[in-house]
Design an enzyme around this catalytic site. Structure first.
Site, PDB file in Angstrom:
ATOM      1  N   ALA A  80       0.964  -0.990  -0.012  1.00 17.39           N
ATOM      2  CA  ALA A  80       0.032   0.140   0.033  1.00 17.39           C
ATOM      3  C   ALA A  80       0.938   1.246   0.134  1.00 17.39           C
ATOM      4  O   ALA A  80       2.090   1.039   0.255  1.00 17.39           O
ATOM      5  CB  ALA A  80      -1.004   0.001   1.392  1.00 17.39           C
ATOM      6  N   GLY A 115       0.507  -5.124   1.096  1.00 17.33           N
ATOM      7  CA  GLY A 115      -0.822  -4.771  -0.032  1.00 17.33           C
ATOM      8  C   GLY A 115      -0.412  -5.613  -1.290  1.00 17.33           C
ATOM      9  O   GLY A 115      -1.515  -5.987  -1.766  1.00 17.33           O
ATOM     10  N   GLU A 121      -1.065  -8.843  -0.636  1.00 17.29           N
ATOM     11  CA  GLU A 121      -2.450  -9.074  -0.423  1.00 17.29           C
ATOM     12  C   GLU A 121      -3.545  -9.092  -1.590  1.00 17.29           C
ATOM     13  O   GLU A 121      -4.126  -9.892  -1.918  1.00 17.29           O
ATOM     14  CB  GLU A 121      -2.920  -8.094   0.694  1.00 17.29           C
ATOM     15  CG  GLU A 121      -2.185  -8.283   1.936  1.00 17.29           C
ATOM     16  CD  GLU A 121      -2.558  -7.337   2.869  1.00 17.29           C
ATOM     17  OE1 GLU A 121      -1.922  -6.160   2.821  1.00 17.29           O
ATOM     18  OE2 GLU A 121      -3.395  -7.472   4.276  1.00 17.29           O
ATOM     19  N   GLU A 129       4.556  -5.256   7.120  1.00 21.80           N
ATOM     20  CA  GLU A 129       3.904  -4.019   7.856  1.00 21.80           C
ATOM     21  C   GLU A 129       4.208  -3.934   9.023  1.00 21.80           C
ATOM     22  O   GLU A 129       4.532  -2.854   9.524  1.00 21.80           O
ATOM     23  CB  GLU A 129       2.321  -4.119   7.514  1.00 21.80           C
ATOM     24  CG  GLU A 129       1.987  -4.219   6.430  1.00 21.80           C
ATOM     25  CD  GLU A 129       1.683  -5.660   5.775  1.00 21.80           C
ATOM     26  OE1 GLU A 129       2.360  -6.483   6.013  1.00 21.80           O
ATOM     27  OE2 GLU A 129       0.866  -5.524   4.755  1.00 21.80           O
TER      28      GLU A 129
END
Ligand code: HXC
Length: 255
Positions: free
Chosen positions: A63, A106, A109, A129
């Site tokens: 992300a 992300g 993911e 993360e």
């Protein structure tokens, strides 16, 4: 400026993440554009499978940390910051993530939201993360655990260690490994194979397998049985089985 590049190749759609300046970091615009594109292909009868890819260096490095860093709880919760990812994950067509380079946070993911992950030899996966003072937030704690098991998911999320393509294949995250330069072609070949079958049956197969992540085996088998019986209401089944018996190639309806 769009953050993705979309191409139709035969009956497959190729979506390329295109933020090279940020190693394809996933900001909110990427999420919206990806979800919009996938939903529009769901409604496009000419497309039977979607491939998502990045660059040779990065599928997606996570992300977008720079976008997220100043966000408040009120903004994140109030605007449901990641809601577009649920829209993407609800894509009805089969999706293939073709991962070269980094698939981190992300990025990993997103790959796990896809139905099949194929990797280039130098791909690297991880959920780092914890190093940023947070944890996976786009489904990673749940999908990674289901895919590779609790102990290994804990180890990756708690240490932030990256794993290579070979380890990812061994633990069931990755379906196939290909040479880096061939990855995109191989993923598209797989997509054309899938898209060459009945689009409706492929969607129903995806929906049924996806059930396995949500319900007990007994419920899942019951769902499978109902879906299987319902296929006998479709001409796809008549044609597929007739073609086998008549030793010819089936011609499935193009919905
Ligand atoms: C924003 C990013 C980024 C990210 C890389 N960049 N990853 N920007 N968000 N996730 C930017 C860098 O700031 C840099 O821009 C440019 O991309 C190139 O990156 P470099 O670090 O210079 O490349 P390199 O030295 O080759 O290192 C590659 C890397 C490293 C190991 C992948 O970039 C890295 O560690 N990135 C962060 C990985 C990460 O922590 N991902 C998890 C994110 S959190 P500038 O302009 O500075 O040169 C997450 C939460 C998910 O995903 C849960 C909720 C969504």
């Amino acid at each position: 400026m769009t953050t993705i590049i979309i191409e139709k190749i035969g009956r497959a759609a190729l979506i390329r993440l295109n933020r090279p300046e940020a190693l394809n970091a996933l900001n909110r615009q990427v999420a919206k554009e990806l979800a919009d594109a996938a939903q529009s292909f769901d409604r496009d009868p000419d497309i039977g499978c979607i491939v998502i890819t990045g660059s040779e260096k990065a599928f997606a490095a996570g992300a977008d940390i720079k976008e997220m860093q100043p966000a408040s709880h009120r903004e994140m919760y109030g605007q449901d910051w990641f809601a577009d990812w649920d829209r993407f994950a609800a894509t009805r067509l089969p999706t293939i993530a073709a991962v070269n380079g980094y698939a981190l946070g992300g990025g990993c993911e997103l790959a796990m939201m896809c139905d099949i992950i194929v990797a280039g030899e130098t791909a690297r996966f991880g959920q780092p993360e914890i190093k940023l003072g947070v944890m996976p937030g786009m489904g990673g704690t749940q999908r990674l655990t289901r895919l590779i098991g609790k102990s290994k998911a804990m180890e990756l999320c708690l240490t932030g260690r990256l794993m290579d393509a070979q380890e990812a294949e061994r633990c069931g995250l990755v379906a196939r490994i290909f040479a880096t330069a061939e990855l995109e072609a191989k993923a598209l070949e797989m997509a054309q194979t899938i898209a060459g079958f009945s689009r409706t049956i492929a969607m129903m197969t995806k929906e049924t397998i996806s059930r396995a992540e949500e319900v007990s085996t007994v419920e899942g088998v019951r769902f499978e049985r109902r879906m299987f019986y319902s296929m006998f209401g479709l001409e796809d089944q008549r044609e597929g089985m007739a073609a086998y018996i008549e030793k010819r190639k089936p011609e499935f309806p193009r919905d």
